[in-house]
Enzyme design. Structure first.
Site, PDB file in Angstrom:
ATOM      1  CG  HIS A   1      -2.005   1.030   1.156  1.00 21.32           C
ATOM      2  ND1 HIS A   1      -3.319   0.702   0.886  1.00 21.32           N
ATOM      3  CD2 HIS A   1      -2.001   2.380   1.302  1.00 21.32           C
ATOM      4  CE1 HIS A   1      -4.065   1.791   0.885  1.00 21.32           C
ATOM      5  NE2 HIS A   1      -3.276   2.839   1.133  1.00 21.32           N
TER       6      HIS A   1
ATOM      7  CG  HIS B   1      -1.175   6.636  -1.846  1.00 21.33           C
ATOM      8  ND1 HIS B   1      -2.311   5.979  -2.258  1.00 21.33           N
ATOM      9  CD2 HIS B   1      -1.206   6.629  -0.485  1.00 21.33           C
ATOM     10  CE1 HIS B   1      -3.014   5.599  -1.192  1.00 21.33           C
ATOM     11  NE2 HIS B   1      -2.361   5.978  -0.107  1.00 21.33           N
TER      12      HIS B   1
ATOM     13  NE  ARG C   1      -7.761   3.123  -1.263  1.00 26.40           N
ATOM     14  CZ  ARG C   1      -7.216   4.185  -0.710  1.00 26.40           C
ATOM     15  NH1 ARG C   1      -6.908   5.237  -1.445  1.00 26.40           N
ATOM     16  NH2 ARG C   1      -6.954   4.216   0.583  1.00 26.40           N
TER      17      ARG C   1
ATOM     18  CG  HIS D   1      -5.399   2.096   6.255  1.00 25.94           C
ATOM     19  ND1 HIS D   1      -4.250   1.715   5.596  1.00 25.94           N
ATOM     20  CD2 HIS D   1      -5.824   3.224   5.617  1.00 25.94           C
ATOM     21  CE1 HIS D   1      -3.987   2.576   4.614  1.00 25.94           C
ATOM     22  NE2 HIS D   1      -4.919   3.491   4.602  1.00 25.94           N
TER      23      HIS D   1
ATOM     24  CG  ASP E   1      -0.992   5.306   4.102  1.00 21.72           C
ATOM     25  OD1 ASP E   1      -1.553   5.221   2.997  1.00 21.72           O
ATOM     26  OD2 ASP E   1      -1.308   6.167   4.945  1.00 21.72           O
TER      27      ASP E   1
ATOM     28  CG  ASN F   1      -5.319  10.397   5.490  1.00 20.38           C
ATOM     29  OD1 ASN F   1      -5.472  10.727   4.323  1.00 20.38           O
ATOM     30  ND2 ASN F   1      -6.111   9.534   6.091  1.00 20.38           N
TER      31      ASN F   1
END
Length: 295
Positions: free
Chosen positions: A31, A33, A122, A177, A243, A248
């Site tokens: 995971h 990005h 997703r 998560h 992540d 975030n």
């Protein structure tokens, strides 16, 4: 890569710790990005995140010592998967992708995504609004025919609300998560029971990723009980994800996590080499379609 060089090259990670574990060969970060402002963000994007590029991720993965990885389409791009496809082409056979599509996607578009290395779609109910619960079962049926999986990001409360839909999904299901189980009593939330109901079908995987989403400690040690529970009782249905670049936290202007420390904790919570090999190598290979030559 030595610590001094890492400080210069590794971005979006708090480099307080040295990597002190050796991952098995062909370990996979399931995971992360890529953000590249050559590709415009969706009109409704409010985060306006900075670049987090292919070359920067390569430095990060060299720092932590894994080989394979899974690119996840972020909400910033909506259903425009051009950045994802471009990054998959740059990374080559060591990478797979999870795209975002809506119920208007054509079979030809799905074919094109498959050729680029996409193996799942997703639904992000935690951020963005491009996909809806009403799209879940129709799209899940279409991608199940291709052997793809459906990945869902949502809070524990949202997952509990969606439980009837989740139990109807054909094919493989991946929950981001660790079901976002909240502190201080994560195993008292009804989503903990839901997790085991879904895992019990034999078709649900859990991403042990972004522990800082719910942890109240920098070293995420308060997540040990939940993570050990999944590792010990669902050994064949767990995968790990970094992540990176922690979007975030960037958007909230918070300190970056100590990725080396978090990975070390998960590695040791896995307790033995068999569990570690399932977590880092075997389960990702099965779920994302890696083979012995994709290294």
């Amino acid at each position: 890569m030595n610590i001094e060089k890492a400080v210069e090259e590794v971005k979006y990670s708090h480099l307080a710790s040295r990597p002190n574990v050796v991952l098995p060969a062909n370990s996979c970060d399931c995971h992360h990005h890529i953000f590249d402002r050559r590709f415009p963000y969706a009109p409704d994007d409010k985060r306006n995140l900075p670049d987090a590029t292919v070359s920067e991720y390569r430095a990060f993965k060299q720092w932590l010592g894994f080989m394979r990885h899974v690119l996840v389409q972020p909400s910033s791009y909506g259903a425009d998967n051009r950045c994802l496809i471009d990054a998959l082409q740059a990374f080559g056979p060591v990478a797979r992708g999870e795209a975002v599509v809506t119920d208007t996607v054509s079979d030809a578009e799905l074919d094109s995504l498959a050729q680029a290395g996409v193996t799942g779609i997703r639904f992000n109910f935690g951020a963005g609004s491009i996909t809806t619960p009403e799209m879940l079962l129709p799209l899940a049926s279409r991608v199940a025919e291709r052997g793809w999986h459906v990945q869902i990001h949502a809070t524990a409360d949202q997952l509990w609300t969606l439980r009837a839909l989740l139990k109807q999904i054909p094919g493989r299901l991946v929950i981001d998560h660790f079901f976002r189980l909240p502190q201080p009593e994560p195993m008292s939330h009804p989503a903990w029971k839901l997790a085991w109901d879904l895992i019990g079908t034999g078709r649900c995987w859990v991403k042990l990723s972004a522990l800082y989403h719910q942890s109240q400690r920098d070293d995420v040690s308060d997540m040990a009980g939940v993570i050990k529970g999944f590792l010990q009782e669902a050994t064949e249905r767990v995968v790990w994800g970094s992540d990176w670049p922690h979007p975030n936290l960037i958007s909230a202007n918070k300190k970056m996590p100590d990725d080396a420390l978090i990975l070390s904790n998960i590695f040791h919570w896995a307790s033995n080499e068999r569990v570690r090999h399932r977590l880092f190598v075997d389960n990702p290979s099965e779920l994302y379609g890696f083979n012995s030559s994709s290294s």
